[in-house]
Design an enzyme around this catalytic site. Structure first.
Site, PDB file in Angstrom:
ATOM      1  N   LYS A 682      38.577  54.628  43.701  1.00 52.07           N
ATOM      2  CA  LYS A 682      37.975  53.637  44.730  1.00 52.07           C
ATOM      3  C   LYS A 682      38.804  52.501  45.189  1.00 52.07           C
ATOM      4  O   LYS A 682      39.142  52.193  46.301  1.00 52.07           O
ATOM      5  CB  LYS A 682      36.892  52.971  43.865  1.00 52.07           C
ATOM      6  CG  LYS A 682      35.576  53.728  43.688  1.00 52.07           C
ATOM      7  CD  LYS A 682      34.526  53.091  42.938  1.00 52.07           C
ATOM      8  CE  LYS A 682      33.240  53.875  42.629  1.00 52.07           C
ATOM      9  NZ  LYS A 682      32.373  53.190  41.963  1.00 52.07           N
ATOM     10  N   GLY A 797      23.361  53.292  41.472  1.00 49.52           N
ATOM     11  CA  GLY A 797      22.145  53.618  41.419  1.00 49.52           C
ATOM     12  C   GLY A 797      21.904  54.477  42.689  1.00 49.52           C
ATOM     13  O   GLY A 797      22.378  54.399  43.879  1.00 49.52           O
TER      14      GLY A 797
END
Length: 815
Positions: A682, A797
């Site tokens: 990332k 999520g």
């Protein structure tokens, strides 16, 4: 008087003919009628096949004759009462016997002359018109059958004879002046030379027959009855959103019919155009539908583009060379030789330098044209003044047609831009001086995509259809499909975006539906799908060649990430939450970005960092606006933040990691998160998007996991190792308590160096109060020096990640 023509599908069988008889009966109550009919559906094709087989000494032509006979006898029996059938059946059989005699001759001689072919093909209309006339007599005796060969005369150009209008008009007028019947029924398509030899007017010639009669009689209106509700904005078999055109000019209709609108035979318009007789195209099976009115009146308020049409099976023939520049007569010689070979030129374009001439012809004429042109220019070719003819086959002409196009600027640019965005390569362009049409030649495999893309742009209120190919339907994928299903109507009504899921795949099965997969029970449908195959999935996506195609990768699979190049090269956009591609070797990352620009195929990966947070988009906007990023500090793993926020003396490290997986916060392999490799990917992506060149091995990864945990090869062993080393994790937690700090897994970039690792965060740090699964990123730039730009929010999520993917898809739709 009105002239009505009924096509082959309208008279395909007894059931359809009954509809035709009802239409004739209703129309005849107010007007005298001339009714022209085609052969029963497919009969002309059968006659052509029988003739070819007979000439090839193939006895199976007799089976075809038997099929033709049965088709007509069955139709007659269904239409005529039994008491009146005998003489009529005998008449039909006599006609069939005559046909068989002609075919026997072809069989014995082993040849089929154009003259004999026309005579054989005439039997279709002769049989159908006779049967229909006899059937109508059961309803109304005020009907006369007339053989149209007696009143339409042509030259002896068999196959597509030219009408002698002077004689034909006189014969037509004389016949109808003396005939007082309310209804006259005639066969279409056929005529006679002055010597009494049967000719045909070309395939689709029944329309022409009706127009010739309408023109000669100054009819009130010519009605063409067919199986569709008029002329359409595009071919409805290819473009499902195509709509009937209510009104259109003669010139527009000619352009559309010339470029393949099969509802009307192109020569039909000429005889009625001279007399300003309107043509009404109606649907036999929906007679109440409005249809299309073709006339001289065109409202200035009408749609600028009236329709999009196309011609398949085209070849481009190019003649070029320096010997053509400034040399008078080159074009004349080219077209002369084509005329002598009876090759119809459909499309013409010439370079302004006179260096080349490009023509479009049918594929079937290409070899003949190539040989004839090379013979005609043999001397210049030998002298290297002109190159041998270049032939490119399997192309298609697409035409944008509209009377008002000449009054509007930018249509050409809009057309070419629309095609270009969908990777439709334009091989040639032509626009007439009348500016009623813009024609382009494209690859035949792209025709469906091109027609749908143009129709969407010019006729569908700018509604953009997105076609998704989704790979990976686990937790995130399931939420993504659910969000599409829920928002589909909203997107269409408010954003003018129509999202269709064309393909779904998991590791076991894959499912395709070109019309869009129903999202109500997609799981059950996918379970019934074919075995999953990545290569087959890619090839099917390529073969479908749909406009605005998007490949959506919702996996964490390295081999799937290696397929992006194949999609981008087909101008298929890629939307992915899979971080592997963008954190792969820097050269591969740059290559994918370059392919995206080269093929005008968006490559979006917002969810690679921060799930649904607009982190990557913010970086892009900073760089695009001229800012420069100097330093990044971030907590980029929602799963690790969740784990360290919930890990305490009451909850073991093992149990918290397990719960993070249940909640869908970790990758399927949780070691990817806990080893730090996910965070390293990332920060690497953010560094690259900030304009810096770096590879993953340049990022220092300070792992908090024991070596034994890192060495495990499966999830069971990994979780067992977490239990085994529980004391190690408890000691880390106790050290944080002792320092009055919280544990956060932090990614950093500054002065060209990057690192990821677990840190003890004091109370006065912005990361200290980061709760739950939230992410936070601090950007220090030229503009944000003292106070960094801060982005904070849920960073993990299934629903959040799915919404980020969905946002990227919508971004493409709004592009």
């Amino acid at each position: 008087m009105k002239v009505l023509k009924f096509g082959g599908t309208s008279v395909a069988n007894a059931q359809n003919i009954k509809l035709v008889l009802e239409i004739i009966n209703q129309k005849s109550k107010n007007d005298k009628l001339v009714v022209v009919v085609s052969a029963l559906s497919k009969v002309t094709d059968l006659l052509q096949l029988a003739a070819a087989k007979a000439a090839a000494n193939d006895e199976s032509f007799r089976e075809i004759v038997a099929e033709i006979e049965k088709k007509h006898l069955d139709t007659l029996k269904d239409l005529i009462p039994v008491s009146e059938q005998s003489s009529l059946l005998s008449h039909v059989k006599r006609i069939i016997n005559h046909l068989e005699t002609l075919l026997d001759g072809c069989f014995l001689l082993g040849e089929l002359s154009p003259r004999t072919a026309d005579t054989i093909l005439s039997f279709g209309e002769l049989l159908s018109s006779y049967i229909i006339a006899q059937a109508y007599q059961q309803i109304n005796k005020n009907v006369v059958y007339k053989d149209s060969r007696e009143i339409i005369k042509t030259n002896a150009d068999f196959g597509k004879a030219a009408v002698n209008f002077e004689i034909s008009n006189q014969l037509i007028q004389e016949y109808f002046d003396l005939n007082e019947s309310q209804i006259n029924i005639l066969p279409g398509f056929i005529a006679l030379t002055l010597d009494g030899i049967t000719t045909t007017l070309g395939r689709g010639g029944s329309d022409y027959t009706a127009a010739i009669i309408a023109g000669a009689l100054d009819a009130e209106q010519l009605e063409i009855w067919t199986d569709v509700n008029g002329m359409f904005t595009a071919n409805p078999k290819i473009v499902k959103q195509a709509q009937p055109i209510a009104a259109i000019s003669y010139q527009e209709a000619m352009e559309l019919s010339h470029f393949g609108a099969k509802v009307l035979y192109p020569p039909t318009i000429q005889p009625v155009l001279r007399k300003n007789i309107p043509i009404l195209i109606k649907n036999t099976f929906e007679p109440e539908a409005e249809g299309t009115l073709i006339s001289s009146h065109v409202s200035s308020k009408d749609t600028v583009v009236k329709g999009i049409s196309h011609i398949d099976h085209i070849s481009l023939v190019t003649l070029e060379g320096p010997g053509m520049i400034g040399v008078a007569g080159s074009s004349r010689r080219l077209f002369e030789v084509l005329s002598q070979e009876k090759i119809n030129v459909i499309f013409i374009t010439q370079a302004s330098s006179e260096h080349s001439i490009c023509i479009g012809i049918l594929n079937s004429d290409a070899e003949n044209a190539e040989a004839a042109i090379n013979r005609a220019f043999e001397v210049e070719i030998l002298q290297n003044k002109i190159d041998p003819a270049i032939v490119e086959k399997d192309l298609c002409i697409i035409a944008l047609v509209g009377e008002n196009m000449k009054n509007h600027q930018g249509l050409s640019g809009r057309m070419f831009s629309t095609l270009g965005k969908n990777n439709v390569n334009i091989r040639a362009i032509a626009q007439g001086a009348s500016e009623r049409n813009i024609s382009t030649v494209i690859n035949e495999r792209d025709v469906k995509k091109a027609l749908n893309t143009l129709h969407e742009n010019f006729f569908e209120e700018n509604t953009k259809q997105l076609n998704l190919f989704v790979m990976g339907v686990g937790n995130v994928g399931e939420k993504f499909i659910e969000q599409i299903h829920t928002q589909k109507k909203f997107l269409k009504d408010n954003l003018k975006i129509n999202v269709r899921v064309i393909a779904l795949s998991n590791s076991r099965k894959m499912l395709f539906d070109e019309d869009g997969i129903s999202l109500k029970e997609w799981q059950a449908d996918l379970d019934k799908g074919e075995p999953a195959n990545k290569e087959a999935f890619i090839e099917r996506a390529k073969e479908l060649n749909l406009r605005n195609s998007i490949f959506v990768d919702i996996t964490a699979n390295a081999t799937v990430s290696e397929t992006y190049e194949q999609f981008l090269k087909q101008s298929i956009a890629v939307v992915t939450c899979n971080k592997i591609a963008c954190s792969s070797a820097y050269d591969n990352y740059k290559k994918l970005k370059s392919l995206s620009r080269q093929y005008n195929a968006p490559f979006l990966f917002e969810t690679n960092v921060g799930a649904g947070l607009p982190i990557i988009d913010t970086v892009k906007n900073l760089i695009a606006s001229g800012d420069k990023v100097h330093k990044i500090q971030a907590v980029l793993s929602g799963s690790l933040n969740f784990i360290f926020n919930n890990f305490d003396e009451k909850n073991s490290f093992h149990d918290v990691v397990k719960e993070a997986g249940v909640q869908g916060f970790t990758e399927p392999d949780p070691k990817i998160d806990l080893s730090g490799i996910d965070v390293a990917r990332k920060i690497l992506i953010l560094i690259r998007e900030s304009g810096y060149e770096m590879d993953i091995d340049a990022i220092e990864n300070e792992s908090f996991l024991p070596a034994e945990c890192l060495a495990t090869t499966n999830n069971d062993d990994f979780f067992a190792s977490l239990t085994k080393h529980a004391e190690h994790f408890e000691n880390i937690y106790k050290e944080a308590l002792a320092k009055d700090s919280r544990l956060k897994y932090v990614a950093q970039f500054e002065n060209g160096k990057a690192s990821v690792g677990l840190q003890f965060i004091p109370k006065d740090h912005p990361f200290y109060n980061l709760e739950g699964k939230d992410n936070i990123v601090l950007f220090y730039t030229d503009r944000y020096v003292d106070q960094p730009l801060l982005i904070k929010g849920a960073g993990a999520g299934a629903a959040v990640t799915a919404s980020g993917i969905f946002a990227d898809v919508i971004r493409i739709g709004n592009d």
